[in-house]
Enzyme design. Structure first.
Site, short mmCIF file in Angstrom:
data_model
loop_
_atom_site.label_atom_id
_atom_site.label_comp_id
_atom_site.label_asym_id
_atom_site.label_seq_id
_atom_site.Cartn_x
_atom_site.Cartn_y
_atom_site.Cartn_z
N ARG A 22 12.42 24.84 9.65
CA ARG A 22 11.21 24.64 9.69
C ARG A 22 10.87 24.34 11.20
O ARG A 22 11.34 23.07 11.72
CB ARG A 22 10.73 23.65 8.69
CG ARG A 22 9.18 23.71 8.22
CD ARG A 22 9.11 23.06 7.23
NE ARG A 22 9.40 23.60 5.83
CZ ARG A 22 9.13 23.02 4.74
NH1 ARG A 22 8.65 22.04 4.25
NH2 ARG A 22 9.72 23.51 3.64
N SER A 113 5.78 25.44 3.92
CA SER A 113 5.44 24.75 2.65
C SER A 113 3.98 24.16 2.99
O SER A 113 3.05 24.87 3.29
CB SER A 113 6.31 23.51 2.37
OG SER A 113 5.99 23.17 1.02
N HIS A 114 3.91 23.03 2.75
CA HIS A 114 2.61 22.26 3.01
C HIS A 114 2.35 21.67 4.36
O HIS A 114 1.19 21.35 4.73
CB HIS A 114 2.66 20.99 1.96
CG HIS A 114 3.79 20.17 2.52
ND1 HIS A 114 4.79 20.36 1.86
CD2 HIS A 114 3.83 18.77 3.18
CE1 HIS A 114 5.78 19.44 2.35
NE2 HIS A 114 5.09 18.74 3.28
N LYS A 126 12.83 30.39 4.72
CA LYS A 126 13.75 30.17 3.87
C LYS A 126 14.42 31.46 3.36
O LYS A 126 13.88 32.52 3.38
CB LYS A 126 12.80 29.53 2.61
CG LYS A 126 12.80 27.94 2.85
CD LYS A 126 12.50 27.53 1.32
CE LYS A 126 11.29 27.95 0.51
NZ LYS A 126 11.02 27.26 -0.74
N ASP A 277 0.41 23.52 -3.10
CA ASP A 277 0.62 23.44 -1.64
C ASP A 277 0.46 24.80 -1.19
O ASP A 277 0.24 25.87 -1.67
CB ASP A 277 1.99 22.44 -1.72
CG ASP A 277 3.04 23.38 -1.66
OD1 ASP A 277 3.20 24.36 -2.63
OD2 ASP A 277 4.07 23.05 -1.09
N ASP A 279 2.55 26.99 -0.21
CA ASP A 279 3.47 28.04 -0.51
C ASP A 279 3.59 28.14 -1.92
O ASP A 279 4.20 29.03 -2.69
CB ASP A 279 4.87 28.26 0.17
CG ASP A 279 5.74 26.93 -0.37
OD1 ASP A 279 5.15 25.64 -0.29
OD2 ASP A 279 6.92 26.96 -0.19
N ASP A 281 4.75 25.95 -4.46
CA ASP A 281 5.75 25.54 -5.16
C ASP A 281 5.60 24.14 -5.66
O ASP A 281 6.20 23.84 -6.39
CB ASP A 281 7.23 25.50 -4.53
CG ASP A 281 7.22 24.89 -3.21
OD1 ASP A 281 6.08 24.36 -2.79
OD2 ASP A 281 8.46 25.04 -2.47
N ARG A 282 4.62 23.28 -5.12
CA ARG A 282 4.42 22.17 -5.49
C ARG A 282 2.98 21.72 -6.54
O ARG A 282 2.33 22.73 -6.64
CB ARG A 282 4.12 21.10 -4.40
CG ARG A 282 5.13 20.98 -3.40
CD ARG A 282 4.86 19.83 -2.36
NE ARG A 282 6.14 19.86 -1.44
CZ ARG A 282 6.15 18.57 -0.82
NH1 ARG A 282 5.56 17.69 -0.71
NH2 ARG A 282 7.39 18.71 0.07
N THR A 344 18.05 15.25 -2.79
CA THR A 344 16.80 15.97 -2.55
C THR A 344 17.04 17.41 -2.23
O THR A 344 17.67 17.72 -1.12
CB THR A 344 16.14 15.02 -1.45
OG1 THR A 344 15.85 13.72 -1.95
CG2 THR A 344 14.76 15.50 -0.82
N GLU A 364 10.08 13.88 -6.70
CA GLU A 364 9.11 13.19 -6.60
C GLU A 364 8.10 13.76 -5.70
O GLU A 364 6.70 13.11 -5.78
CB GLU A 364 9.38 11.42 -6.04
CG GLU A 364 10.46 11.62 -4.87
CD GLU A 364 9.80 12.05 -3.71
OE1 GLU A 364 8.60 11.83 -3.34
OE2 GLU A 364 10.39 12.99 -2.93
N LYS A 376 10.78 25.47 -7.24
CA LYS A 376 9.79 24.68 -7.94
C LYS A 376 8.54 25.71 -7.98
O LYS A 376 8.37 26.43 -7.21
CB LYS A 376 9.47 23.49 -7.39
CG LYS A 376 9.23 23.28 -5.93
CD LYS A 376 9.26 21.99 -5.43
CE LYS A 376 8.88 21.84 -4.01
NZ LYS A 376 10.02 21.66 -3.12
N ARG A 496 11.70 8.12 4.80
CA ARG A 496 10.68 7.85 3.59
C ARG A 496 11.60 6.52 2.78
O ARG A 496 12.60 6.45 2.49
CB ARG A 496 11.02 8.84 2.78
CG ARG A 496 10.46 10.24 3.25
CD ARG A 496 10.29 11.44 2.28
NE ARG A 496 10.29 12.63 2.96
CZ ARG A 496 9.25 13.25 3.57
NH1 ARG A 496 8.11 12.41 3.72
NH2 ARG A 496 9.24 14.50 3.95
C1 VG1 Z 1 10.63 17.32 1.28
C2 VG1 Z 1 10.65 16.47 -0.13
C3 VG1 Z 1 11.81 17.31 -1.05
C4 VG1 Z 1 11.49 18.74 -1.25
C5 VG1 Z 1 11.25 19.40 0.45
C6 VG1 Z 1 10.72 20.68 0.33
O1 VG1 Z 1 11.84 17.18 1.90
O2 VG1 Z 1 11.12 15.19 -0.16
O3 VG1 Z 1 11.67 16.69 -2.25
O4 VG1 Z 1 12.35 19.48 -1.81
O5 VG1 Z 1 10.28 18.85 0.93
O6 VG1 Z 1 9.43 20.87 -0.31
P1 VG1 Z 1 12.34 15.82 2.84
O7 VG1 Z 1 13.74 16.15 3.42
O8 VG1 Z 1 11.12 15.86 4.00
O9 VG1 Z 1 12.04 14.67 2.30
V1 VG1 Z 1 8.34 22.26 -0.01
O10 VG1 Z 1 7.28 22.09 -0.90
O11 VG1 Z 1 8.82 22.32 1.62
O12 VG1 Z 1 9.31 23.69 -0.45
CO CO Z 2 6.06 23.86 -0.77
#
Ligand code: VG1
Ligand code: CO
Length: 543
Positions: A22, A113-114, A126, A277, A279, A281-282, A344, A364, A376, A496
């Site tokens: 990313r 993602s988001h 990915k 979100d 893509d 998945d959330r 995670t 979470e 997800k 975090r």
């Molecule tokens: C974050 C979240 C994690 C999730 C990841 C991808 O990662 O905490 O739980 O799996 O994003 O989500 P990090 O390393 O920034 O805490 V998504 O919706 O990008 O596919």
């Molecule tokens: Co996502």
């Protein structure tokens, strides 16, 4: 011959994080940046050649260009068949499902993602493997190594596939199939849930508001919620996917989707309010008058799941990522099923799912899904909640209250410190790591630290070990404080801090979350010293 081998120079920064590679769009626009990473995948994952590769993305800025490049390189590398979503669109869970449906050897998902999109936003890739799961750490490590050594890539020059026309096209020896982005995904959901019952629920006046946040789930929600389940037309908002997500931040949480909390608190709240979100998945779930935290949603779905058609045969096991609150553990104990705690990132669930040891898992960070796919799945969670509401005849509020009364309540919050200088973030982590052993046994307010360590994980299926997965301070069952570095940011470092507090007494179940967590936040302030060491006044985002 249009297949050409072109010379290139390696980049050193193509190490995939929590969910793939990313970076800022501007980074991806550097000469051969994308090509190098793709070639590293083709060089390492040689099983792709004789097989099928699924390609799609969340529709963000640069999606189409990247997909054309990926298709041309798939043809250049002699991949037998490419299945691509129409218009280059596939939500992450839909892509995972297509890999399974087509028995593909892998998939390339273009998404960040988001994270915000547009020329100044983020882009990402990915790589998913056969079976639909995210590439495991060992594989992404080999791809990273290959990316550092790359000196040439192969591409079918002059290719320009019509992404909008469904059907087959030939590119050299490679068959390109453009497929409907939604069909297979919608069919999958239909096989899991009681669509007739949900349709009746809508007919009886049940109301939903689903916010697609101008991202990829718009067409999926339109097909499933409106066309198949008969929800009224106004039930979806921000349904049109836009390249810049409408300038928004399609990260469904209490900050970026605060308007949904306001709606839930209004007199005219629908029965279910939800969002997904960038893509797809959330998921975020709210009922009339309340927000269901992702950890609670996981636990509540676990408690009700076997009432839903696809899960009648029972739960194999449950799982959550380490920082996710332990509400699901309590349900697992009550149901007498195994419960796993993983690092995670969704990839850690995939081995357990493949080994048939998991039915439901979640994080979470607004991620929930089941054994039906290997990612997800945002809309899946929304449909699962709809089906639970329709089956039980209860409201979200009633389900939550009964759940807390029976299992206790985990109050939960996450504090993000974004865009920190990398050195500062490391100082915070290093100093807490050093202090951990001396904390064990100390008492803070009424809570005593029973455990303080750095989480590492041994995969129960293949024995692989992941170290350095977050620092945790555990006060028995009563509370936890967790600190970890994000692996998805594109600017500086993000820390975090996760706070969790468990209460079982009936008179302690109705507190506002922020109030319930104030004492723990104060303790975390002393122990982790985030504000002090970062010079910040507080977190950038609280979710
Ligand atoms: C974050 C979240 C994690 C999730 C990841 C991808 O990662 O905490 O739980 O799996 O994003 O989500 P990090 O390393 O920034 O805490 V998504 O919706 O990008 O596919
Ligand atoms: Co996502």
């Amino acid at each position: 011959m249009p297949v050409r081998e072109l010379l290139t120079q390696a980049y050193a920064d193509q190490k995939p994080g929590t969910a793939g590679l990313r970076k800022k769009v501007t980074v991806f626009l550097q000469p051969h940046y994308l090509e190098n990473f793709l070639q590293a995948i083709f060089d390492v994952e040689t099983s792709l050649k004789a097989s099928t590769l699924v390609i799609g993305g969340d529709g963000r800025y640069h999606n189409r260009v990247a997909i054309q490049t990926a298709i041309a390189m798939a043809a250049g590398n002699g991949i037998a068949r490419v299945v691509v979503g129409q218009g280059g669109i596939l939500s992450t869970p839909a892509a995972s499902n297509l890999i399974r449906v087509h028995n593909a050897a892998g998939g390339l998902l273009f998404t960040a993602s988001h994270n915000p999109a547009g020329p100044d936003g983020d882009f990402g890739i990915k790589f998913n493997i056969a079976g639909g799961g995210q590439a495991p750490e060992a594989l992404t490590g080999r791809i990273y190594d290959a990316s550092k050594a790359i000196s040439r890539y192969r591409i079918y020059e002059g290719a320009n596939v019509d992404l909008d026309r469904r059907g087959s096209q030939q590119l050299g020896d490679t068959l390109i199939e453009v497929v409907d982005s939604v069909d297979d995904y919608a069919q999958l959901q239909q096989s899991l849930f009681d669509f007739d019952l949900i349709r009746d629920w809508f007919k009886r006046g049940g109301r939903i508001c689903f916010d697609a946040m101008h991202a990829v789930t718009g067409p999926y929600a339109q097909r499933i919620l409106i066309e198949q389940l008969g929800a009224p037309a106004g039930s979806i908002i921000n349904a049109t996917p836009l390249e810049d997500f409408g300038g928004g931040h399609p990260d469904p949480n209490l900050i970026y989707a605060k308007h949904l909390l306001d709606l839930a608190m209004s007199a005219d709240s629908p029965d279910l309010i939800a969002a997904s979100d960038g893509d797809g998945d959330r998921n975020m779930i709210l009922g009339r008058g309340l927000f269901i935290s992702p950890g609670d949603s996981l636990a509540m779905l676990a408690a009700h799941l076997t009432k839903l058609p696809g899960y009648k045969s029972g739960l194999k096991g449950l799982a959550r990522s380490m920082p996710t609150c332990r509400a699901v553990d309590v349900v697992a104990k009550a149901l007498k099923v195994e419960c796993f705690e993983t690092p995670t990132g969704w990839k850690f669930f995939c081995n357990l799912l493949d080994a048939d040891r998991l039915t439901l898992c979640g994080e979470e960070s607004f991620g929930t899904s089941s054994s039906h796919t290997r990612e997800k799945d945002g809309l899946w969670a929304v449909l699962a909640w709809l089906n639970v509401l329709a089956t039980t005849g209860l409201s979200v509020q009633q389900i939550a209250s009964a759940h807390w009364l029976r299992h206790g309540r985990h109050y939960y919050v996450r504090h993000d410190y974004d865009e920190l200088p990398v050195a500062t973030a490391n100082t915070v982590v290093d100093s807490l790591r050093k202090a951990l052993p001396s904390l064990i046994g100390s008492t803070h307010d009424d809570w005593t630290i029973s455990q303080a360590d750095e989480f590492s994980y041994t995969d129960p299926v293949d024995g692989s070990v992941a170290t350095g997965q977050g620092l945790r301070i555990v006060f028995g069952d009563a509370a936890r404080i967790i600190l970890r570095l994000s692996g998805t940011g594109t600017e500086g470092a993000t820390l975090r801090l996760y706070l969790e507090r468990y209460e079982t007494a009936a008179d302690k179940l109705g507190w506002p979350t922020s109030e319930a967590l104030t004492p723990l936040a104060r303790i975390a302030g002393h122990l982790v010293r985030l504000n002090e060491l970062t010079g910040r006044e507080g977190p950038s985002v609280v979710t």
